[in-house]
Structure formats: C-alpha cells, structure tokens
Design an enzyme around this catalytic site. Sequence first.
Site, short mmCIF file in Angstrom:
data_model
loop_
_atom_site.label_atom_id
_atom_site.label_comp_id
_atom_site.label_asym_id
_atom_site.label_seq_id
_atom_site.Cartn_x
_atom_site.Cartn_y
_atom_site.Cartn_z
CB CYS A 22 66.17 -7.91 34.39
SG CYS A 22 67.50 -7.24 33.38
CG HIS A 68 70.58 -4.32 32.56
ND1 HIS A 68 70.59 -5.43 33.35
CD2 HIS A 68 71.60 -4.60 31.80
CE1 HIS A 68 71.02 -6.19 32.75
NE2 HIS A 68 72.12 -5.79 31.99
CG ASP A 89 86.26 6.46 36.29
OD1 ASP A 89 87.46 6.32 36.62
OD2 ASP A 89 85.83 7.14 35.62
CB CYS A 115 69.71 -8.82 35.43
SG CYS A 115 70.04 -7.13 36.32
CG ASP A 153 97.12 13.23 36.10
OD1 ASP A 153 96.12 14.03 35.74
OD2 ASP A 153 97.23 12.03 36.02
CD GLN A 159 99.70 9.96 33.89
OE1 GLN A 159 100.01 9.13 32.59
NE2 GLN A 159 98.42 10.24 34.09
CB CYS A 165 68.17 -4.23 37.48
SG CYS A 165 67.89 -4.30 35.72
N GLY A 197 97.04 7.34 32.24
CA GLY A 197 97.69 7.17 31.03
C GLY A 197 97.33 6.00 30.35
CG ASP A 199 87.68 14.25 36.98
OD1 ASP A 199 87.46 15.29 37.46
OD2 ASP A 199 87.37 14.08 35.69
CB SER A 200 92.74 16.41 38.78
OG SER A 200 93.23 16.32 37.43
N GLY A 201 90.37 17.56 36.97
CA GLY A 201 90.07 18.43 35.63
C GLY A 201 91.01 18.22 34.67
N GLY A 202 92.29 17.83 34.90
CA GLY A 202 93.22 18.16 33.97
C GLY A 202 92.99 17.28 32.65
CG PHE A 203 91.15 12.73 30.87
CD1 PHE A 203 92.20 12.04 30.22
CD2 PHE A 203 89.76 12.80 30.41
CE1 PHE A 203 91.84 11.36 29.29
CE2 PHE A 203 89.53 11.75 29.46
CZ PHE A 203 90.54 11.14 28.70
#
Lengths: 370, 370
Positions: free
Chosen positions: B308, B334, B265, B303, B145, B188, B305, B215, B91-95
Amino acid sequence: MKFSFQLEAVDGAARAGRLQTAHGEVATPVFMAVGTAGTVKAMTADAVRATGTKVVLGNTYHLMLRPTAERVGRLGGLHKMMDWPGPILTDSGGFQVMSLAKLRKLDEAGVTFQSHIDGSRHFLSPERSMEIQHLLDATITMVLDECTKFPATHDEAADSMRLSTRWAKRSRAAFVARAGYGQFGIVQGSVYQDLRRESAAALREMDFEGYAIGGLAVGEGQAMMYDMLDITAPLLPAQKPRYLMGVGTPDDLLGSVARGVDMFDCVMPTRAGRTARAFTAAGVLNLRNARFIDDAAPLDAECACVCCARHTRAYLHHLFRCEEMLGPMLLTAHNLTYYQTLMAGARAAILTGAYGDYCARIRAGWQADG
Amino acid sequence: MKFSFQLEAVDGAARAGRLQTAHGEVATPVFMAVGTAGTVKAMTADAVRATGTKVVLGNTYHLMLRPTAERVGRLGGLHKMMDWPGPILTDSGGFQVMSLAKLRKLDEAGVTFQSHIDGSRHFLSPERSMEIQHLLDATITMVLDECTKFPATHDEAADSMRLSTRWAKRSRAAFVARAGYGQFGIVQGSVYQDLRRESAAALREMDFEGYAIGGLAVGEGQAMMYDMLDITAPLLPAQKPRYLMGVGTPDDLLGSVARGVDMFDCVMPTRAGRTARAFTAAGVLNLRNARFIDDAAPLDAECACVCCARHTRAYLHHLFRCEEMLGPMLLTAHNLTYYQTLMAGARAAILTGAYGDYCARIRAGWQADG
C-alpha cells in the site's frame, strides 16, 4: 545533472568507471537486472535492492502491450510504478517483436506485428519506440534496431545493419534530451569485421551517450562472441559506456569485461533462480537434485544474501520439491546477489590492476564442484 | 520460562492477554499465519515479520510427507529451517489426513492413509503425531483428534468426540513437557451442547496449557458457529488461551473475539492474496477487476504495508494480469498486515473497554465499498 561516464581505471582492456544519471550513480562494470513487465520476477523492489542491483531493465515490447506505455506514463513512469527510483534502461522493443510477436511485417518505416498475448495489431517505428521509452521515463533509452539473424550472409548482415543505422538516425532525432537521461546506439554487423566497423563509425557520428554491442549471444558461441568484442570494443569511444546486450553466464561476463564491456543485462540469474539453478562460488548447482535432500550447508558459504545466511540447501530442495514460491524467490535473490558480487569484485580488481588474478581465482572456484 | 497466559483485560466476553512461550511473547487476540509446508506461501520470513505476524502455523500432515519430521529434526527443527525463531504452532495432522489423503482407514489405534502426493502409506496415531510435532520443535503442540464430519447425528458426533477424548488422553501422555512449550486440547461435539460440555469437561481434567475449539467452520454457517462459541467458550478455563481452529474472515474474527476467543489461524489471507483478493478497510477487492486498470490509488489508504505504501491498484492489477509472482507476494503481505492490524486494533479496543465501538467502526468501513 548531466548524463556522463567517467573512466576511472583500465587493466588491460578491462575498465572501471562511473555513470552519472538523473536517477543516481552507477559503478561499472555493472550487471542490470531484467524486470520485463515492470517487475524483476519473484522479487520485491526492496529485495532487488538488497542484492546490490543498481539498474533495472524494462522491456518495451511487454510494457507497450501491458499495461501500455500511456498507462505507465499516467502512473508517473516506470520508476514510480515499480518502486524503483534508481536508473532504468529500456530496450527498444525490436528484439522481442522479432522473437515473440506473431505475423511480423518489417519495412523501412518500422515493424507491424500482432501481440503474442491477444493477437492485437501494433506498429513499432524508431519514433514510436522513442515515444514509448519516454513515456516509461527510461533513464537510458535504446535506439530501435533490427537484431540481425544468425547466421546471416554478408549481404544480409549489411542490409540489416544499414537499416539499423538509418533507424538509429531517426531514433536519435526523435529522442527528447533531458538532463541526466541518455540514449545508446547499437552496433550491428553480425560476425563481419568490416560491417561492425561501418556500423560503429556511423553511430559515433550521431554522438550517443553510450554504445551497445548488439547481435551477439544469438548462437555464435562464446569464442566468436569474444572475437567480435575484440574487434568492436576498440571501435567505440573510450569515454562512453559500452553495453553488451543480453549477456550472459558469469564466465561470459568475466570474459567480456576483459574485452572492455562496462554494462550487461541477462535473464539468466533470474530465470535460473526460478528453475532451481544457483550460481555459486563452486559452480552451478541444481537444487532439485536429490543429493541436497539432507544437505545442511548454506547454498554458498561465501555469500551473505538472505538465502545463504538463513537457510540450508536441504530447505531450498524442499521448497522446489513442494513447488513453493519461496524457492524461486530465494534463489533469484541469491543469483542476483552472486552476479552483483561478481561485478563488484571485478571492479575492485580492475581498480588495483589485478583483474587477471581475479578471473583466475573465480574460475578455479567453479571447478571445485559443478 | 514457563508456558503461560496472562489475562489482561476483558470487555464483555472479549479478552486481551499475553502468552509467554520459549520462543517469545504473544499479545492476544492473535492471528497466526499458516505456513503449511514450512513456508508462508509467497513470503520470506522477513516479509512475514514485517506484517506484524508473531506466530506461524506448520502442518504436520504436509511436513511428515515432505521433507519428513525426521529431516526437519536433523535440520534443527522448523524454527531454524524456516528462519522463524518466534512461536510455531503445529496441528496434529488429523484434519488434513481426512481432507487430503487417500484410502484412509481409521480405528482406535490411529489412522492409516496414503499420501496424496505419491501414494506412499503412512500411519498417524496420537503417539506418532506427538513425536512428529516434537521433532518439528513446535512451541504449541495440538492433540490428535478426529474432526467430526458436518452434519453428524448426535450418535455420530458423540462417538467421534469420545474417540477424540481418548486420543487426547494418549496425546497428553505422549507429550514431552519442556519449559516454554505447551500442548492444547481440542473440544469437539459438533453442534450438540451436551457433547461440547462433555468434551470440555474431559479435556479440562487433562490440564492442557490451552484449549482449541474444533469442528467449527466446516459448513455450519456463521450463526451456528457463533452459537457454539457462546456455548463452548464459557466451558473453558478463563486463565488458559482459547484457539478457534481454521477461522476465518475478518468478520468471523471480530465476532469470535467478542465471544472469548484468543487465537486464530486460517489460510484465508494468504490464499486470497494469491488469487488477487484483498482485504481492506473498505471491504474485499478483487484486483483482477478491470475497474482497477487505471486506478492510481493505493490498495488501502489506511494501510502502511509495502504494497500500500509503494504501489497503486493499477500496478497490482497489471501484475495479476501478467501472472507475475509479485502480485501474490504483495497481496499476501497486505492481507496478513490487514489481519494483524485488525487484531492489534481489537486488542487495543478491549484494553480500553471499547471493543463494541471498534467492531462497529470496522464493519461500517466494509460497507463503504465492496
């Protein structure tokens, strides 16, 4: 499948052997990873296997409180519960009742105590300890003993050792023999040669599948511990495995193997891993140290574990600085791999009669850094 | 190797595609695991791979503070540092500057802030964010952003979106194009259709390799989020991947895929795993709940995994009660497996034109328990 031990080679007092159990074979000398509450901390069972670990230790005290032995039994035993089909050794619970529990009351029958977690009252006797370890499905069951305090006068040590001897007899009677399962007696007697002799002789009469040396690594120091091993190991039957409980540093392991010990357990590699300390060919490193912040070298260039093969010291330093779980996970994996590699090397050296050279080489490496 | 996206099938608005990158191919729809500080919390890279995860996300804000982008660069980039040769999106770091940092000051040039860790002062601009993401060696770079606050008036949202648009232009100019690497713009405009339209049109002119919808999932609720997706997705070029940032629950994913989103994500599967919450075919379970204390069933019978396949709910309950690290480790494994399986199933259904049935079947399963 009989629980048995074959002595394959001796090199001085050092021994290489093989232990046959219901849950597989174990080459000795062996380091057993501590899995207190049914998990080797910070490790999946697959990750433990990847370190070369063959035997895991479970703690009766912790497991009897949570989830309880009866629950582990209903889940099919500790092997199944923790995904460890290999051998499991359980301690008797006695040591941790004395070190962790509150309001202990010990008499001939056993020990009453309060849980350190919720204050609930519990009773542990030789018979109950054997029942618990049976419910856990321990491959190797330990007798209930009293770990003699240190220092202790000769009288105190004698009284304590004789109580442990009587409890060993009751533990032996209560043990349910099953093919491939064994029970170990525990030699006590503090630092007194005559008491160690008396304890070993009494336990030998009970014909255990193996013998532990207890009451050491409790503050007496390495030199005194080695003296006691020099005295005690020869008192034990050569054809049975010998287990030094709760030991120790890599150096302790090398010195104790040299004195005839076959089996070890200790929280050191796992606990150290969680606190950023790594055992390496160049000695102990603390990965929190700022000198690693830009160190692009692997933790231990001689090690093939996932931590050393895939990552840098700088990354490990970063993980510990950020308190990321992956730091303890990777360092625990490395430390266990280090201990297992150390023991595998010791075994190979004993088989070729080169154990002295091996120890000298390993110890020289530790001086290289620090 | 060109960074490219092939649309393979559509089912209603739902899409199945393939993303080609310098670090491998990614089938979509795809859920990307969050690896904030250069590690997916409680997971080795091998364990992340075992969940079926193909893309990992790194956070510029965290990594610029520790270990710093320059250090990651000197270690050969994030892929090498964290043992993740596959695609990485940063990510850009902004958030996170806006949600975590102290004493923020934002103007046209960028944002000045103090680290939430040690109070040190930092500056993030479109150009610096691109430089950091380049040093990290991000496969997919996000423009800087301003994540518009929610709720925002039309004027506030317009001003914020237009600043983001100007920053997107500077981000695009500062991006160093390399074969197989891509940069995504971020639409946005808060909940205002005209602003979303203006934002998307401006970003399309900049011809990014992909487009994120920003956003959302900031408190507006699922219904409003879906409305905005219905409005925004058709504004984006069909032949480019679409990424809905920071979303969401399994239900959010199903609903957003249905509205044309390709990439997601979210910290949800990993964070939930650390707090004993499991996503299963039968809904969300809290493994701390006492009802699991004797439950010998696997967490999720559907599942495969490690959690499980090898363990019981009773064991997981025990691990969380004892605060053993293995609890978070197994449940994170899991939950990520659950998310990846959900997306793989969605993809398979889209390819056969059965996405509606798939969603209905999955949602019916969630009602079975709770």
